[in-house]
Enzyme design. Structure first.
Site, mmCIF file in Angstrom:
data_model
loop_
_atom_site.group_PDB
_atom_site.id
_atom_site.type_symbol
_atom_site.label_atom_id
_atom_site.label_comp_id
_atom_site.label_asym_id
_atom_site.label_seq_id
_atom_site.Cartn_x
_atom_site.Cartn_y
_atom_site.Cartn_z
ATOM 1 N N HIS A 160 0.817 -1.217 0.000
ATOM 2 C CA HIS A 160 0.000 0.000 0.000
ATOM 3 C C HIS A 160 0.855 1.273 0.000
ATOM 4 C CE1 HIS A 160 -3.672 -2.204 0.393
ATOM 5 N NE2 HIS A 160 -3.370 -2.690 1.591
ATOM 6 N N ASP A 196 -2.657 -10.563 -2.451
ATOM 7 C CA ASP A 196 -3.306 -10.091 -1.233
ATOM 8 C C ASP A 196 -4.767 -9.754 -1.532
ATOM 9 O OD1 ASP A 196 -4.053 -7.876 0.831
ATOM 10 O OD2 ASP A 196 -2.130 -8.588 1.576
ATOM 11 N N HIS A 198 -6.361 -7.238 -0.574
ATOM 12 C CA HIS A 198 -6.472 -5.803 -0.805
ATOM 13 C C HIS A 198 -5.562 -5.380 -1.953
ATOM 14 C CE1 HIS A 198 -7.416 -6.538 3.497
ATOM 15 N NE2 HIS A 198 -8.432 -5.747 3.211
ATOM 16 N N ASP A 285 -4.484 -13.166 3.115
ATOM 17 C CA ASP A 285 -5.757 -12.733 3.686
ATOM 18 C C ASP A 285 -6.947 -13.017 2.780
ATOM 19 O OD1 ASP A 285 -4.782 -10.861 1.932
ATOM 20 O OD2 ASP A 285 -5.121 -9.127 3.216
#
Length: 343
Positions: A160, A196, A198, A285
């Site tokens: 991120h 991931d 996200h 995740d």
């Protein structure tokens, strides 16, 4: 498979995260590393090695110098002002206040350099981020030098983190730093495959106008999932980078049947575009019981992920991203690595 790890990644133990209107204990915590390391050692995947120290030069190859200096000094400055608690942004540049001038006040600079209020800066943050990027660089150096797969047990995660912003628990973009290092060592084109839950908004932003790094991401649809404002299917790159950014947004609740079709298409794109190295942003995740994610992959599905990555036939480095402190985080990471090694 060689694993790189450092206890210095545990120096960051944040106490504060804004979630659902409450200040809670962060989901990203040192126990994540301990759970993964326990399973790596119990399954006897191979040697666990301390990373080399690479300094900040590889960081500055992808991150803004003033941003790095801010991360380095923020906690000391925050304490010198007598602030209680941890450093958290509470105001940001927005569409109506574009932030043309970086404020002098630390509150304004926190807003300038952060992208979300989930991530505080606390004691040990910079030191942990330095150790995390050294782990990533040591892992990719091993793969480049020996042609062998490697696993970097990075913490904090990185995907991120943009050129000059932190958030989503990320400060230095480990995958981007590793990809740039590989290019500097003579590789023509590197693929970063982000699995991931996200979207890796930071990695996309860093390489969006470049054709020497192919960024491919499988993630929750940003219309419904963090980080919300990037990761749509029509974001395919700009200028020289057109066609070198590929997003596979999927609805919350998606299982392995949907997810694996996106994976197979992603791997085909990586082959077609002649990538010489594969860096996997290994978030686990997407697991069905992850506390802050919404895909439905099982532990066995992560073994299959590893096998499919192994069949891609590329020199590969795995770098730890998300996946939160449930026991299965270690099982799922080791399943990916074992599946890869089984090919």
């Amino acid at each position: 498979m060689l694993t790189f790890h450092s206890d210095a990644t545990l120096r960051r133990r944040a106490l504060t995260e804004l979630d659902g209107g409450q200040l809670v204990t962060p989901y990203e915590c040192p126990e994540r590393v301990e759970l993964v390391l326990k399973h790596v050692q119990s399954r006897k995947l191979g040697e666990v090695r301390e990373p080399e120290a690479f300094g900040l030069e590889p960081v500055l190859a992808v991150h803004d110098r003033d941003y790095v200096e801010f991360l380095k000094s923020c906690w000391d400055e925050w304490q010198a002002l007598g602030r209680e608690g941890e450093a958290i942004a509470w105001i940001w540049p927005t569409r109506t206040m574009p932030g043309r001038v970086i404020p002098e006040c630390i509150d304004g600079r926190l807003g300038h350099y952060s992208l979300s209020a989930d991530t505080s800066i606390c004691e040990g943050t910079f030191e942990a981020a330095e150790a995390s990027k050294d782990i990533a660089l040591s892992a990719v150096k091993h793969t480049l030098t020996n042609g062998e797969p490697s696993f970097g047990l990075c913490r904090p995660p990185g995907h991120h983190a943009a050129t000059d912003q932190f958030g989503g628990y990320c400060f230095f973009n480990n995958a981007a730093i590793a990809a740039q290092y590989a290019l500097d060592q003579g590789r023509r084109r590197v693929a970063v495959l982000d699995v991931d839950f996200h979207h890796g908004n930071g990695t996309q932003q860093i390489f969006y106008e470049r054709d020497d790094v192919l960024f491919v991401s499988l993630h929750g649809d940003p219309k419904q999932c963090f980080p919300y404002y990037l990761g749509h299917a029509d974001e395919s790159g700009m200028g020289a980078g057109m066609g070198f950014n590929i997003n596979y947004p999927m609805a919350p609740g998606s299982g392995f049947d949907v997810w694996s079709r996106a994976l197979d298409d992603a791997l085909e794109k990586i082959r077609e575009l002649g990538c010489e190295l594969l860096i996997v942003s290994l978030g686990v995740d997407a697991f069905e019981n992850d506390p802050i994610s919404e895909f439905k992959l099982t532990s066995d599905d992560f073994s299959e992920l590893g096998r499919r990555l192994g069949h891609a036939g590329l020199p590969t480095t795995f770098l730890m991203e998300g996946g939160y402190a449930v026991e299965e985080i270690g099982i799922n990471v080791v399943n990916v690595l074992s599946g890869f090694d089984s090919v």
